[in-house]
Design an enzyme around this catalytic site. Sequence first.
Site, PDB file in Angstrom:
ATOM      1  N   SER A 138     -85.447 143.905   2.622  1.00 54.59           N
ATOM      2  CA  SER A 138     -84.474 143.901   4.006  1.00 54.59           C
ATOM      3  C   SER A 138     -83.934 145.276   4.341  1.00 54.59           C
ATOM      4  O   SER A 138     -83.211 145.896   3.669  1.00 54.59           O
ATOM      5  CB  SER A 138     -83.276 143.022   3.599  1.00 54.59           C
ATOM      6  OG  SER A 138     -82.507 142.983   4.615  1.00 54.59           O
ATOM      7  N   LYS A 166     -83.673 144.585  10.184  1.00 54.40           N
ATOM      8  CA  LYS A 166     -82.580 144.216  11.033  1.00 54.40           C
ATOM      9  C   LYS A 166     -82.684 144.701  12.409  1.00 54.40           C
ATOM     10  O   LYS A 166     -83.024 145.722  12.749  1.00 54.40           O
ATOM     11  CB  LYS A 166     -81.355 144.614  10.429  1.00 54.40           C
ATOM     12  CG  LYS A 166     -80.909 144.478   8.904  1.00 54.40           C
ATOM     13  CD  LYS A 166     -80.666 142.955   8.660  1.00 54.40           C
ATOM     14  CE  LYS A 166     -80.235 142.322   7.613  1.00 54.40           C
ATOM     15  NZ  LYS A 166     -79.745 140.846   7.579  1.00 54.40           N
ATOM     16  N   ASP A 191     -84.479 140.241  11.375  1.00 52.10           N
ATOM     17  CA  ASP A 191     -83.258 139.496  11.180  1.00 52.10           C
ATOM     18  C   ASP A 191     -82.239 140.120  12.320  1.00 52.10           C
ATOM     19  O   ASP A 191     -81.909 141.249  12.202  1.00 52.10           O
ATOM     20  CB  ASP A 191     -82.791 139.602   9.877  1.00 52.10           C
ATOM     21  CG  ASP A 191     -81.680 138.754   9.587  1.00 52.10           C
ATOM     22  OD1 ASP A 191     -81.328 137.986  10.395  1.00 52.10           O
ATOM     23  OD2 ASP A 191     -81.221 138.912   8.250  1.00 52.10           O
ATOM     24  N   GLU A 216     -85.550 135.917  12.151  1.00 54.26           N
ATOM     25  CA  GLU A 216     -84.147 135.062  11.282  1.00 54.26           C
ATOM     26  C   GLU A 216     -82.960 135.156  12.453  1.00 54.26           C
ATOM     27  O   GLU A 216     -82.523 136.358  12.818  1.00 54.26           O
ATOM     28  CB  GLU A 216     -84.164 135.973  10.173  1.00 54.26           C
ATOM     29  CG  GLU A 216     -83.109 135.390   9.263  1.00 54.26           C
ATOM     30  CD  GLU A 216     -83.144 136.019   7.705  1.00 54.26           C
ATOM     31  OE1 GLU A 216     -83.955 136.884   7.440  1.00 54.26           O
ATOM     32  OE2 GLU A 216     -82.284 135.776   7.130  1.00 54.26           O
ATOM     33  N   ASP A 241     -80.767 131.201   8.827  1.00 59.47           N
ATOM     34  CA  ASP A 241     -79.755 131.767   7.665  1.00 59.47           C
ATOM     35  C   ASP A 241     -78.501 131.205   7.737  1.00 59.47           C
ATOM     36  O   ASP A 241     -78.140 130.169   7.234  1.00 59.47           O
ATOM     37  CB  ASP A 241     -80.005 133.292   7.645  1.00 59.47           C
ATOM     38  CG  ASP A 241     -79.166 133.968   6.529  1.00 59.47           C
ATOM     39  OD1 ASP A 241     -78.364 133.172   6.046  1.00 59.47           O
ATOM     40  OD2 ASP A 241     -79.172 135.052   6.410  1.00 59.47           O
TER      41      ASP A 241
HETATM   42  O1  OSB Z   1     -78.481 138.305   6.695  1.00 57.85           O
HETATM   43  O2  OSB Z   1     -79.828 138.095   5.025  1.00 57.85           O
HETATM   44  C1  OSB Z   1     -78.853 138.713   5.693  1.00 57.85           C
HETATM   45  C2  OSB Z   1     -77.009 141.240   3.476  1.00 57.85           C
HETATM   46  C3  OSB Z   1     -75.801 141.139   3.691  1.00 57.85           C
HETATM   47  C4  OSB Z   1     -75.515 139.965   4.484  1.00 57.85           C
HETATM   48  C5  OSB Z   1     -76.336 139.219   5.206  1.00 57.85           C
HETATM   49  C6  OSB Z   1     -77.835 139.486   4.991  1.00 57.85           C
HETATM   50  C7  OSB Z   1     -78.139 140.588   3.976  1.00 57.85           C
HETATM   51  C8  OSB Z   1     -79.479 141.067   3.835  1.00 57.85           C
HETATM   52  C9  OSB Z   1     -79.733 141.747   2.413  1.00 57.85           C
HETATM   53  O3  OSB Z   1     -80.454 140.913   4.554  1.00 57.85           O
HETATM   54  C10 OSB Z   1     -80.970 141.204   1.739  1.00 57.85           C
HETATM   55  C11 OSB Z   1     -80.991 141.713   0.262  1.00 57.85           C
HETATM   56  O4  OSB Z   1     -79.843 141.249  -0.511  1.00 57.85           O
HETATM   57  O5  OSB Z   1     -81.530 142.844  -0.095  1.00 57.85           O
HETATM   58 MG    MG Z   2     -80.120 136.849   7.320  1.00 56.12          MG
END
Ligand code: OSB
Ligand code: MG
Length: 372
Positions: A138, A166, A191, A216, A241
């Site tokens: 991510s 993101k 996402d 997402e 999510d």
């Molecule tokens: O939306 O998936 C998410 C991290 C903090 C809060 C929300 C999210 C995330 C990530 C990180 O996408 C994923 C990871 O731990 O590598």
């Molecule tokens: Mg997410």
Amino acid sequence: MINIKSVGLREIQIPLKEPFQISSGVETDRRILLLEITDVDGVSVWSECVAGAVPNYSPEAIDTAWVAIKEWISPLVIGREFDSPTEVSLALDHAIRGNHMAKAAVEMGVWALTAQRAGTPLSGVLGGSRDKVGTGISIGIQDSPEALGRKASEAVEAGYQKIKVKVKPGKDLEYVAAARDAIGDHDLMVDANNSYTLDDVPVLKQFDRFGLIMIEQPLAWDDVYRHSHLQKLLTTPICLDESITSVEKAREMIELGSGRVINIKPGRVGGFAEAIAIHDLAASVGIPVWCGGMLESGVGRAYNVALASLPNFTLPGDISPSSRYWEQDIVSPEWTMNAKGYVVVPTSPGLGVEVDVGRVDQLTVRKAEGGQ
Ligand code: OSB
Ligand code: MG
């Protein structure tokens, strides 16, 4: 039989190797709430509460979870006999509304305690069937499309099976285009962490041209209904999510057609019993799931790896190796990923990793005992 004697809380702080930016905020130092749960026979396990420093992902934050675990959740489990982790889950669900991440830290610890006592790996008590889990990365919001393109191609080089980037309004189409250019036809997704509304449909429809495996949580963090309108307008599958906080929400998503994939984070849904229920429901209707991440330490990662070994976790999870986040993790061995993007599911009893208590002590900024 489960009979807990004590729940120790501590907060540690570890700097992330690089800041992690999502649509609603940026994280640089991770404040992590760890629990040490000990039963009347002296068997003990570590668990992790995944709440962040501020409530910009869900309504919970580490400080609210601290109070919830210390004042309300610990007294419900200490000194009481339970036949199974599921019974603990039901008791917490019955007595306390919301506070899912706080409840999950205790409930998941109880599953690990059960595994530890039985001499079984955690994945075994959860019903896991894989010996390794596929991993994606991510990537937080970057300063420029070029910077994102570079990060994305490095990630493919490193072996990650799925690249998630993101996005937020204004940092979207150009950025995704750069990532797509950089990685060819490798699996790519975005996402949005709920940064769009239905007014943004013209932009959201343009994501379809990038061949994304999913988008997402584009709309509000607690929305299921409006996502059903959006899904009808997009060819890209929506993955929920934030808004899947229970198996009932997953049922709503399925009945309304609000998405075609589910990201399961056990913390978000209140623990493993609920996570497994969502997994099973999704499997019964042919919806694939994957395990999300919350920038966990090696402790929380152990729980995610075990969960991701269940059969319907058919898509790579956000389960990066320790070195993606930390100069040094708090577990040994640290979590690693092979060149094909797999993390091996431990076969030793309980979590399958040892917590480096000396290092945890060094990083600790406060401690408390649950129920006192
Ligand atoms: O939306 O998936 C998410 C991290 C903090 C809060 C929300 C999210 C995330 C990530 C990180 O996408 C994923 C990871 O731990 O590598
Ligand atoms: Mg997410």
